[in-house]
Design a protein around this motif. Structure first.
Motif, PDB file in Angstrom:
ATOM      1  N   ALA A   1       6.094   7.018  21.453  1.00 23.39           N
ATOM      2  CA  ALA A   1       6.140   7.802  20.279  1.00 23.39           C
ATOM      3  C   ALA A   1       6.681   7.292  19.077  1.00 23.39           C
ATOM      4  N   ARG A   2       7.867   6.685  18.965  1.00 19.88           N
ATOM      5  CA  ARG A   2       8.549   6.152  17.555  1.00 19.88           C
ATOM      6  C   ARG A   2       7.149   5.503  17.268  1.00 19.88           C
ATOM      7  N   ALA A   3       6.336   3.875  18.003  1.00 16.79           N
ATOM      8  CA  ALA A   3       5.423   3.014  17.615  1.00 16.79           C
ATOM      9  C   ALA A   3       4.597   3.893  16.887  1.00 16.79           C
ATOM     10  N   MET A   4       3.790   4.940  17.744  1.00 18.15           N
ATOM     11  CA  MET A   4       2.760   6.072  17.332  1.00 18.15           C
ATOM     12  C   MET A   4       3.134   6.440  15.766  1.00 18.15           C
ATOM     13  N   CYS A   5       3.857   6.970  16.104  1.00 17.09           N
ATOM     14  CA  CYS A   5       4.654   7.915  14.511  1.00 17.09           C
ATOM     15  C   CYS A   5       4.445   6.701  13.364  1.00 17.09           C
ATOM     16  N   GLU A   6       5.224   4.799  14.012  1.00 21.32           N
ATOM     17  CA  GLU A   6       5.132   4.221  12.515  1.00 21.32           C
ATOM     18  C   GLU A   6       3.358   3.775  12.463  1.00 21.32           C
ATOM     19  N   THR A   7       2.518   3.356  13.168  1.00 22.87           N
ATOM     20  CA  THR A   7       1.357   3.446  13.310  1.00 22.87           C
ATOM     21  C   THR A   7       1.070   3.870  11.890  1.00 22.87           C
ATOM     22  N   MET A   8       1.171   5.523  12.605  1.00 23.73           N
ATOM     23  CA  MET A   8       0.105   6.379  11.829  1.00 23.73           C
ATOM     24  C   MET A   8       0.878   6.347   9.756  1.00 23.73           C
ATOM     25  N   GLY A   9       1.390   5.709   9.822  1.00 25.21           N
ATOM     26  CA  GLY A   9       2.435   5.251   8.571  1.00 25.21           C
ATOM     27  C   GLY A   9       3.757   6.709   8.641  1.00 25.21           C
ATOM     28  N   GLY A  10       4.280   7.291   9.307  1.00 30.02           N
ATOM     29  CA  GLY A  10       5.302   8.131   9.210  1.00 30.02           C
ATOM     30  C   GLY A  10       6.875   7.114   8.843  1.00 30.02           C
ATOM     31  N   ARG A  11       7.387   8.486   8.274  1.00 27.27           N
ATOM     32  CA  ARG A  11       8.745   7.476   7.282  1.00 27.27           C
ATOM     33  C   ARG A  11       9.251   7.659   8.553  1.00 27.27           C
ATOM     34  N   GLY A  12      10.012   6.909   8.356  1.00 30.89           N
ATOM     35  CA  GLY A  12      11.477   6.429   9.111  1.00 30.89           C
ATOM     36  C   GLY A  12      12.341   8.276   9.113  1.00 30.89           C
ATOM     37  N   PHE A  13      12.325   8.654   8.592  1.00 32.95           N
ATOM     38  CA  PHE A  13      13.496  10.335   9.811  1.00 32.95           C
ATOM     39  C   PHE A  13      12.279  11.048  10.569  1.00 32.95           C
ATOM     40  N   GLU A  14      10.593  10.763   9.526  1.00 35.91           N
ATOM     41  CA  GLU A  14       9.906  11.322  10.436  1.00 35.91           C
ATOM     42  C   GLU A  14      10.033  11.123  12.111  1.00 35.91           C
ATOM     43  N   CYS A  15       9.842   9.664  11.519  1.00 34.55           N
ATOM     44  CA  CYS A  15       9.138   8.836  13.669  1.00 34.55           C
ATOM     45  C   CYS A  15      10.960   8.917  14.102  1.00 34.55           C
ATOM     46  N   GLN A  16      11.554   9.240  13.202  1.00 36.84           N
ATOM     47  CA  GLN A  16      13.098   9.289  14.526  1.00 36.84           C
ATOM     48  C   GLN A  16      13.111  10.639  14.799  1.00 36.84           C
ATOM     49  N   LYS A  17      13.461  11.760  14.572  1.00 35.39           N
ATOM     50  CA  LYS A  17      12.815  13.121  14.546  1.00 35.39           C
ATOM     51  C   LYS A  17      11.568  13.640  16.039  1.00 35.39           C
ATOM     52  N   VAL A  18      10.780  12.336  15.979  1.00 30.43           N
ATOM     53  CA  VAL A  18       9.521  12.447  17.164  1.00 30.43           C
ATOM     54  C   VAL A  18      10.130  12.246  18.008  1.00 30.43           C
ATOM     55  N   ALA A  19      11.086  10.266  18.250  1.00 32.90           N
ATOM     56  CA  ALA A  19      11.298  10.390  19.470  1.00 32.90           C
ATOM     57  C   ALA A  19      12.719  11.094  19.650  1.00 32.90           C
ATOM     58  N   THR A  20      13.213  11.116  19.156  1.00 29.14           N
ATOM     59  CA  THR A  20      14.700  12.346  19.394  1.00 29.14           C
ATOM     60  C   THR A  20      14.128  13.240  20.197  1.00 29.14           C
ATOM     61  N   ALA A  21      12.974  14.312  19.814  1.00 28.15           N
ATOM     62  CA  ALA A  21      11.934  15.535  20.499  1.00 28.15           C
ATOM     63  C   ALA A  21      11.413  14.700  21.694  1.00 28.15           C
ATOM     64  N   VAL A  22      10.994  14.110  21.541  1.00 33.59           N
ATOM     65  CA  VAL A  22       9.886  13.315  23.339  1.00 33.59           C
ATOM     66  C   VAL A  22      11.101  12.695  23.842  1.00 33.59           C
ATOM     67  N   SER A  23      12.545  12.314  23.648  1.00 30.31           N
ATOM     68  CA  SER A  23      14.061  11.975  24.458  1.00 30.31           C
ATOM     69  C   SER A  23      14.515  13.475  24.912  1.00 30.31           C
ATOM     70  N   GLU A  24      14.546  14.699  24.645  1.00 24.02           N
ATOM     71  CA  GLU A  24      14.831  15.416  24.906  1.00 24.02           C
ATOM     72  C   GLU A  24      14.262  16.479  26.187  1.00 24.02           C
ATOM     73  N   LEU A  25      13.190  16.347  25.205  1.00 24.29           N
ATOM     74  CA  LEU A  25      11.904  16.669  27.304  1.00 24.29           C
ATOM     75  C   LEU A  25      12.208  15.785  27.673  1.00 24.29           C
ATOM     76  N   ALA A  26      12.087  14.587  27.509  1.00 26.89           N
ATOM     77  CA  ALA A  26      11.761  13.789  28.407  1.00 26.89           C
ATOM     78  C   ALA A  26      13.056  14.007  29.476  1.00 26.89           C
ATOM     79  N   ARG A  27      13.745  14.266  28.876  1.00 28.73           N
ATOM     80  CA  ARG A  27      14.997  14.737  30.253  1.00 28.73           C
ATOM     81  C   ARG A  27      15.851  15.634  30.261  1.00 28.73           C
ATOM     82  N   ASN A  28      15.097  16.353  30.222  1.00 29.71           N
ATOM     83  CA  ASN A  28      14.755  18.423  30.670  1.00 29.71           C
ATOM     84  C   ASN A  28      14.162  17.660  31.071  1.00 29.71           C
ATOM     85  N   GLN A  29      12.901  17.131  31.464  1.00 27.95           N
ATOM     86  CA  GLN A  29      11.731  17.367  32.760  1.00 27.95           C
ATOM     87  C   GLN A  29      12.720  16.076  34.027  1.00 27.95           C
TER      88      GLN A  29
END
Length: 226
Positions: A118-146
């Motif tokens: 998720a972080r890599a895809m965000c960075e490839t799309m040109g996302g800024r650091g804090f945006e990519c961190q938000k994506v990575a954190t959210a994906v991590s939370e959802l995956a661990r909940n699963q």
């Protein structure tokens, strides 16, 4: 690739960005909390090691070079040319900003892999650091909940360029659903197991958020605008 050679490859990448002494210190310091050794890191453990290395290298690598280091470390998780699954990995790496990708989540290693992707895809799309961190954190939370509450699930990453550039994430599982969903999302629900806390965190990180839950499973959709 043998387990010992995987850590050797990680070390070689680190040595391009810091001294040999610092690289060995960082790698050993990263492995110890994970209860791993230089000889015990295999393909299943590698995504978790690379995820842990990101914060560990901050004091040794110039901020301008950190994205390059992160990108080189992530390439180590891709199969070598000719290895099983190499073609699929190359296709995903060649165009992560062009198509949706779904990740099966069953273990902590799967969760780490989805987070890094998720972080890599965000960075490839040109996302800024804090945006990519938000994506990575959210994906991590959802995956661990699963993993914790539904025995696993899937994480789908869908990049969009028009009319707004954004990264859409869908997390699906076939668990028993989330009780008291309204209270969970309002922050008033108190659970002895911690169920729901991660979901509330994802809602706060997202620019757009939706969740559907029932006895046959849960589907969470969220967007981060880039």
């Amino acid at each position: 690739m043998s387990r010992g050679s995987m850590c050797a490859d990680v070390l070689r990448v680190l040595q391009q960005f810091m001294s040999d002494t610092a690289a060995r210190l960082v790698l050993r310091g990263t492995l110890e909390p994970l209860r791993l050794s230089l000889d015990s890191v295999g393909a299943a453990e590698l995504p978790r090691v690379i995820e842990a290395l990101e914060p560990a290298t901050r004091h040794f690598v110039d901020p301008a070079r950190r994205p390059q280091l992160a990108a080189q470390l992530r390439t180590l998780t891709q199969p070598a040319a000719g290895a099983p699954g190499a073609s699929a990995s190359k296709a995903a790496a060649a165009g992560p900003a062009l198509r949706a990708t779904t990740y099966l989540v069953r273990t902590e290693a799967d969760a780490s892999h989805a987070r890094l992707a998720a972080r890599a895809m965000c960075e490839t799309m040109g996302g800024r650091g804090f945006e990519c961190q938000k994506v990575a954190t959210a994906v991590s939370e959802l995956a661990r909940n699963q993993i914790s509450y539904a025995g696993g699930g899937t994480i789908q990453l869908t990049p969009e360029q028009t009319p707004r550039r954004l990264l859409r994430v869908r997390a699906e599982d076939q668990g028993r659903g989330i009780p008291d969903l309204e209270k969970v999302l309002s922050g008033t629900y108190r659970s002895k197991t911690g169920m729901g806390l991660g979901l509330l965190g994802v809602k706060r990180l997202a620019d757009k958020f939706d969740v559907r839950t029932g006895p046959n499973g849960t589907q969470v959709d969220f967007e981060v605008w880039l």
